[in-house]
Design an enzyme around this catalytic site. Structure first.
Site, PDB file in Angstrom:
ATOM      1  N   ARG A 295       0.811  -1.223   0.000  1.00 12.83           N
ATOM      2  CA  ARG A 295       0.000   0.000   0.000  1.00 12.83           C
ATOM      3  C   ARG A 295       0.847   1.277   0.000  1.00 12.83           C
ATOM      4  O   ARG A 295       0.336   2.359  -0.304  1.00 12.83           O
ATOM      5  CB  ARG A 295      -1.014  -0.038   1.145  1.00 12.83           C
TER       6      ARG A 295
ATOM      7  N   GLU B 229       4.831 -10.575  15.324  1.00  7.81           N
ATOM      8  CA  GLU B 229       4.318 -11.094  16.588  1.00  7.81           C
ATOM      9  C   GLU B 229       4.750 -12.565  16.749  1.00  7.81           C
ATOM     10  O   GLU B 229       5.220 -12.984  17.797  1.00  7.81           O
ATOM     11  CB  GLU B 229       2.795 -10.967  16.589  1.00  7.81           C
TER      12      GLU B 229
END
Ligand code: AMP
Length: 171
Positions: free
Chosen positions: A59, A96
């Protein structure tokens, strides 16, 4: 920028439960949304000189080329592994769970060039920090970061200390 905030759609539990996704496609489809976004970045970075604008896959590619146009700079894509055809530098960064990697063509940024790094969202800042390392490994200077959305509660900005960081919409 409250007018931009209104154009960004929040999608709960995407791409997985517990993630609130900030969807900039609703900003892009609005006739004035993209123009206001680019104009506002140009205003915030007014007077600064950039040789290259680096957009982060995917993006960051939606805003980077237009900022490159506005700043009379070149555009450089930073991509996921295996996408760039020529010799590339790589940087790993922590997620994560596990790690991810980004790549940039080795000759995309020259020694001493001033670079603006652009993405749609800064969350933890890991992606942006890895991109800065790519630029610096080629001898470039990171002269700024620009994000449409900043998730301030995750303090990604803290990982970019010492660099100029601008964002248009904060949560
Ligand atoms: P981070 O490395 O944690 O700063 O994550 C930044 C990258 O993940 C950017 O390329 C964003 O497009 C994407 N991202 C992370 N969190 C979100 C979110 N809540 N909504 C939309 N995109 C996100």
């Amino acid at each position: 920028m409250d007018c931009l905030k209104e154009l960004i759609r929040e999608v709960p539990d995407f791409p997985k439960p517990g993630i609130n996704f900030y969807d900039i496609t609703t900003l892009l489809k609005h006739p004035g949304g993209l123009r206001t976004t680019i104009d506002e970045f140009a205003r915030l970075f007014h007077g600064r000189v950039f040789d290259k604008v680096v957009g982060i896959e995917s993006r960051g590619f939606l805003f980077g080329p237009q900022l490159a146009y506005a700043f009379h700079a070149g555009f450089v894509p930073v991509r996921k592994p295996g996408k760039l055809p020529a010799d590339a530098v790589s940087e790993e960064y922590a997620l994560e769970y596990g790690t991810d990697e980004l790549q940039m063509h080795r000759d995309a940024v020259e020694k001493g060039e001033r670079v603006l790094i652009v993405d749609d969202v800064i969350a933890t800042g890991g992606t942006a920090e890895a991109t800065a390392r790519l630029v610096e490994s080629c001898g470039g200077t990171v002269a700024g970061f620009g994000f449409v959305v900043e998730l301030g509660f995750l303090n990604g900005r803290g990982r970019l200390e010492g660099y100029p960081v601008e964002s248009l919409v904060r949560y």
